[in-house]
Scaffold this active site. Structure first.
Site, PDB file in Angstrom:
ATOM      1  N   GLU A 193      12.983  -0.082   0.800  1.00 17.83           N
ATOM      2  CA  GLU A 193      11.877   0.813   0.477  1.00 17.83           C
ATOM      3  C   GLU A 193      12.364   2.195   0.081  1.00 17.83           C
ATOM      4  O   GLU A 193      11.752   2.886  -0.719  1.00 17.83           O
ATOM      5  CB  GLU A 193      10.882   0.925   1.637  1.00 17.83           C
ATOM      6  CG  GLU A 193       9.499   1.244   1.079  1.00 17.83           C
ATOM      7  CD  GLU A 193       8.646   2.144   1.921  1.00 17.83           C
ATOM      8  OE1 GLU A 193       8.918   2.285   3.110  1.00 17.83           O
ATOM      9  OE2 GLU A 193       7.699   2.705   1.354  1.00 17.83           O
ATOM     10  N   THR A 208       4.316   7.729  -4.400  1.00 21.78           N
ATOM     11  CA  THR A 208       4.670   8.307  -3.101  1.00 21.78           C
ATOM     12  C   THR A 208       5.616   9.487  -3.263  1.00 21.78           C
ATOM     13  O   THR A 208       5.475  10.525  -2.624  1.00 21.78           O
ATOM     14  CB  THR A 208       5.323   7.222  -2.214  1.00 21.78           C
ATOM     15  OG1 THR A 208       4.380   6.171  -2.045  1.00 21.78           O
ATOM     16  CG2 THR A 208       5.708   7.762  -0.852  1.00 21.78           C
TER      17      THR A 208
HETATM   18  N1  HSE Z   1       4.519   8.280   5.473  1.00 25.22           N
HETATM   19  C1  HSE Z   1       4.611   8.084   4.067  1.00 25.22           C
HETATM   20  C2  HSE Z   1       3.960   9.230   3.349  1.00 25.22           C
HETATM   21  C3  HSE Z   1       3.934   6.796   3.703  1.00 25.22           C
HETATM   22  O1  HSE Z   1       2.861   9.613   3.746  1.00 25.22           O
HETATM   23  O2  HSE Z   1       4.525   9.755   2.399  1.00 25.22           O
HETATM   24  C4  HSE Z   1       4.055   6.444   2.254  1.00 25.22           C
HETATM   25  O3  HSE Z   1       5.309   5.925   1.960  1.00 25.22           O
END
Ligand code: HSE
Length: 310
Positions: free
Chosen positions: A132, A185
């Site tokens: 990931e 993201t």
């Molecule tokens: N914790 C991560 C974020 C989740 O909020 O960026 C998404 O990959």
């Protein structure tokens, strides 16, 4: 040549309001599938990806499932073994539903299944997280952890993957709405400030602690008071048109809490039963319909199983 095996890894909701990068839960659907088989030509190869409109790389090192699988094969000393993957993307990416994490989890599950399960799921986790990481550049398990292991997972520390399954009240349901806009993201992380105020830190730690006690004691009132994000949601809300109206609609219809799912644009709500979850979904979707934004609704229990061989 060998007969193939098929694995499934589910979508997940990360952050869960007050747990940025340290909390996430798995959904029953949607999710990704990988079909894997041994072949004569040496090395791992991704032969086909369906459901991704050609937007995901076939190159193993650049693909989250491929890279995670490769790292696991290196660990097993099996890098030269001929293996072929077919990846069936059955969920949107750039959606905040943990799409790259589901692929990475499925990648390591597929290799483990081909080799007749030499590792436990917990032992597979570090390889899946590495997969990931190539999608968003950060090493965090709040999507991969639940997608692989199932349930709601608290990651006390991402670097050492100190991860813990949380007890959940019976009947807890998730409503997740995915508005058809794409947020990567990487971009959604890039807008976040590096610092938070002491006041925010105090509120956020109070909420995460309260949420965990509420979950363990099935104290819905405490869960409701705690499902609040004062750190990240205010910074990301502007990326999602209508976010605060969708959230208000969810809360007015009985949600225990509502916030951005992962890095967005999906929005999740938790509720005490499936009837509430459905009503909340209708109300949330109505807001996006009024805004002329297409959306897709998912109503799901918390998936306790995570990735499975099918
Ligand atoms: N914790 C991560 C974020 C989740 O909020 O960026 C998404 O990959």
């Amino acid at each position: 040549m060998s007969l193939g095996i098929k694995v499934f890894a589910p979508a997940s909701v990360a952050n869960v309001a007050c747990g940025y990068d340290i909390l996430g839960f798995a959904l029953t659907h949607p999710g990704d599938e990988i079909i894997a088989k041994f072949v004569d030509t040496p090395g791992l190869r991704i032969a086909k990806i369906t459901g991704a409109q050609k937007k995901l790389p076939l190159a193993v090192e650049k693909n989250t499932a491929g890279f995670a699988a490769l790292k696991l094969l290196e660990y097993l000393g099996e890098s030269d073994r001929g293996i072929e993957f077919e990846i069936r993307k059955k969920m949107p990416f750039g959606s905040g539903l943990g799409s790259s994490a589901a692929s990475a989890a499925a990648g390591v599950m597929a290799i483990n299944a081909l080799y007749k399960m030499p590792l436990t799921k917990a032992e597979l986790l570090p390889f899946a997280v590495l997969g990931e990481q190539i999608a968003d550049g950060a090493y965090h398990a709040d999507n991969v952890g639940p997608s692989l292991l199932g349930g709601m997972q608290l990651i006390r520390d991402n670097a050492s993957l100190d991860i813990h399954r949380l007890h959940l009240p019976k009947g807890l349901f998730a409503t997740v709405i995915h508005p058809h806009i794409q947020i990567l993201t990487r971009d959604s992380r890039a807008i976040l400030r590096d610092t938070v105020s002491l006041t925010q830190a105090v509120q956020q730690t109070g909420n995460i602690a309260g949420l965990i006690i509420g979950l363990y004691n099935s104290d819905l009132g405490l869960i409701q008071r705690s499902l609040k994000d004062v750190m990240i949601e205010p910074q990301r809300a502007k990326l999602i048109p209508g976010f605060y109206d969708v959230k208000a609609a969810a809360l007015e219809n009985g949600a225990l809490g509502c916030s951005i799912s992962g890095a967005g644009p999906s929005i999740f709500a938790l509720s005490a039963n499936s009837n509430l979850a459905e009503n909340i979904g209708v109300a949330m979707q109505g807001i996006f319909t009024d805004l002329k934004i297409e959306s897709q609704l998912f109503i799901s229990k918390i998936n306790q199983e995570g990735a499975v061989v099918m």
